[in-house]
Motif scaffolding. Structure first.
Motif, PDB file in Angstrom:
ATOM      1  N   THR A  43       8.458 -29.066   2.819  1.00  0.00           N
ATOM      2  CA  THR A  43       6.896 -28.938   2.645  1.00  0.00           C
ATOM      3  C   THR A  43       6.229 -30.159   2.166  1.00  0.00           C
ATOM      4  N   ALA A  44       6.769 -30.830   1.292  1.00  0.00           N
ATOM      5  CA  ALA A  44       5.959 -31.905   0.431  1.00  0.00           C
ATOM      6  C   ALA A  44       5.755 -33.039   1.658  1.00  0.00           C
ATOM      7  N   GLY A  45       6.912 -33.233   2.385  1.00  0.00           N
ATOM      8  CA  GLY A  45       6.868 -34.481   3.594  1.00  0.00           C
ATOM      9  C   GLY A  45       5.856 -33.959   4.519  1.00  0.00           C
ATOM     10  N   ASN A  46       5.345 -32.880   4.597  1.00  0.00           N
ATOM     11  CA  ASN A  46       4.325 -32.392   5.801  1.00  0.00           C
ATOM     12  C   ASN A  46       3.068 -32.679   5.176  1.00  0.00           C
ATOM     13  N   VAL A  47       2.944 -32.266   3.980  1.00  0.00           N
ATOM     14  CA  VAL A  47       1.686 -32.490   3.022  1.00  0.00           C
ATOM     15  C   VAL A  47       1.085 -33.745   2.683  1.00  0.00           C
ATOM     16  N   LEU A  48       2.231 -34.499   1.815  1.00  0.00           N
ATOM     17  CA  LEU A  48       2.082 -35.598   1.416  1.00  0.00           C
ATOM     18  C   LEU A  48       3.090 -36.674   2.135  1.00  0.00           C
ATOM     19  N   PRO A  49       2.937 -37.150   3.234  1.00  0.00           N
ATOM     20  CA  PRO A  49       3.888 -37.998   3.967  1.00  0.00           C
ATOM     21  C   PRO A  49       4.225 -39.459   2.768  1.00  0.00           C
ATOM     22  N   GLY A  50       5.631 -39.587   2.784  1.00  0.00           N
ATOM     23  CA  GLY A  50       5.863 -40.642   1.870  1.00  0.00           C
ATOM     24  C   GLY A  50       6.153 -40.036   0.458  1.00  0.00           C
ATOM     25  N   ALA A  51       6.029 -39.051   0.186  1.00  0.00           N
ATOM     26  CA  ALA A  51       6.398 -38.586  -1.367  1.00  0.00           C
ATOM     27  C   ALA A  51       7.838 -38.552  -1.580  1.00  0.00           C
ATOM     28  N   ARG A  52       8.368 -39.213  -2.742  1.00  0.00           N
ATOM     29  CA  ARG A  52       9.538 -39.253  -3.242  1.00  0.00           C
ATOM     30  C   ARG A  52       9.843 -38.396  -4.132  1.00  0.00           C
ATOM     31  N   LEU A  53      11.046 -37.603  -3.655  1.00  0.00           N
ATOM     32  CA  LEU A  53      11.578 -36.460  -4.262  1.00  0.00           C
ATOM     33  C   LEU A  53      13.019 -36.555  -4.645  1.00  0.00           C
ATOM     34  N   ARG A  54      13.538 -36.390  -6.008  1.00  0.00           N
ATOM     35  CA  ARG A  54      14.863 -36.349  -6.522  1.00  0.00           C
ATOM     36  C   ARG A  54      15.138 -35.374  -7.231  1.00  0.00           C
ATOM     37  N   ARG A  55      16.301 -34.876  -7.008  1.00  0.00           N
ATOM     38  CA  ARG A  55      16.758 -33.874  -7.991  1.00  0.00           C
ATOM     39  C   ARG A  55      17.168 -34.409  -9.252  1.00  0.00           C
ATOM     40  N   ARG A  56      16.821 -33.651 -10.415  1.00  0.00           N
ATOM     41  CA  ARG A  56      17.079 -33.891 -11.726  1.00  0.00           C
ATOM     42  C   ARG A  56      17.940 -33.186 -12.791  1.00  0.00           C
ATOM     43  N   LEU A  57      18.454 -33.799 -13.776  1.00  0.00           N
ATOM     44  CA  LEU A  57      19.131 -32.990 -14.618  1.00  0.00           C
ATOM     45  C   LEU A  57      18.514 -31.898 -15.498  1.00  0.00           C
ATOM     46  N   PHE A  58      18.947 -30.801 -15.869  1.00  0.00           N
ATOM     47  CA  PHE A  58      18.272 -29.878 -16.456  1.00  0.00           C
ATOM     48  C   PHE A  58      17.541 -28.848 -15.807  1.00  0.00           C
ATOM     49  N   TRP A  59      17.834 -28.795 -14.428  1.00  0.00           N
ATOM     50  CA  TRP A  59      17.517 -27.831 -13.601  1.00  0.00           C
ATOM     51  C   TRP A  59      15.907 -28.050 -13.108  1.00  0.00           C
ATOM     52  N   ARG A  60      15.760 -29.464 -12.854  1.00  0.00           N
ATOM     53  CA  ARG A  60      14.496 -29.962 -12.541  1.00  0.00           C
ATOM     54  C   ARG A  60      14.228 -30.785 -11.151  1.00  0.00           C
ATOM     55  N   TYR A  61      13.376 -31.032 -10.686  1.00  0.00           N
ATOM     56  CA  TYR A  61      13.182 -32.209  -9.709  1.00  0.00           C
ATOM     57  C   TYR A  61      11.804 -32.855  -9.772  1.00  0.00           C
ATOM     58  N   THR A  62      11.913 -34.148  -9.313  1.00  0.00           N
ATOM     59  CA  THR A  62      10.662 -34.700  -9.492  1.00  0.00           C
ATOM     60  C   THR A  62      10.110 -35.258  -8.072  1.00  0.00           C
ATOM     61  N   LEU A  63       8.543 -35.182  -8.037  1.00  0.00           N
ATOM     62  CA  LEU A  63       8.017 -35.628  -7.120  1.00  0.00           C
ATOM     63  C   LEU A  63       6.997 -36.706  -7.329  1.00  0.00           C
TER      64      LEU A  63
END
Length: 218
Positions: A193-213
């Motif tokens: 979804t993020a790739g469709n709305v925000l091309p080039g967004a950087r996402l990563r899985r993170r510790l403690f049950w989180r992700y970042t964008l």
């Protein structure tokens, strides 16, 4: 195994009730590293008790916090000294963001309360040219990697709780009193979804049950 796991989870819940620590605040300093040293206007969506908004104000001329919960907004106002250039409003993140554009928009553990595509599009509309959007979110675990990362976080989570509370029991901080709900989207769905709305967004899985964008407006 089926009888052991519920006991383990119950013991963890009891431990963290007595030794709470804010997983979201753990990422606040990381968020600051993604941002310019100085900027004019900041917006924190789902601002809760205002901890991140007050940190943003150390770099901004003004910061606006918006949250749908009137009680937590009132608490944020109580905790914010008058000299800090932060204001808090009660509002819906899709329809009641204070008008204007923002050089920085942050959203921590709140976007899963909203329709994701609509929220990302709304943030994009309010972001100034060259502005930065930073999200710390929660995803529903699905893949083996998700579950392994979650399992690895359990002992680290206990250690962090013990260290931050110096081994003593403590009340929940104000930042942990806002209403919560579980995530329903998986990381893969969020990334798509993020790739469709925000091309080039950087996402990563993170510790403690989180992700970042992280996304920057061109």
């Amino acid at each position: 195994m089926t009888t052991v796991m519920p006991r383990v989870l119950h013991a963890l819940d009891a431990f963290h009730a007595a030794h709470p620590w804010d997983h979201n605040a753990h990422y606040h300093r990381w968020i600051l590293r993604q941002l310019p040293r100085r900027f004019d206007r900041g917006l924190d969506v789902g601002s809760g008790s205002g901890d991140l908004a007050r940190l943003l104000a150390s770099r901004a001329k003004s910061v606006q916090g918006v949250d749908a919960d009137p009680m937590i907004v009132e608490r944020a106002r109580e905790l914010t000294p008058p000299a800090i250039p932060v204001s808090f409003t009660v509002g819906d993140a899709l329809t009641e963001i204070p008008p204007g554009s923002y050089d920085v928009i942050t959203c921590v553990a709140a976007i899963h309360h909203l329709p994701l595509a609509d929220a990302l599009d709304r943030f994009r509309q309010h972001l100034s040219p060259g502005g930065t959007l930073v999200i710390v979110g929660v995803a529903r675990p699905q893949s083996l990697g998700d579950h392994l990362l979650g399992a690895a976080a359990i002992p680290l989570n206990v250690a962090m709780a013990w260290i931050k509370n110096k081994g003593r029991k403590a009340p929940r901080p104000a930042s942990m009193t806002a209403p919560t709900r579980p995530a329903c989207m998986t990381f893969s769905d969020i990334a798509r979804t993020a790739g469709n709305v925000l091309p080039g967004a950087r996402l990563r899985r993170r510790l403690f049950w989180r992700y970042t964008l992280v996304w920057r407006q061109g």
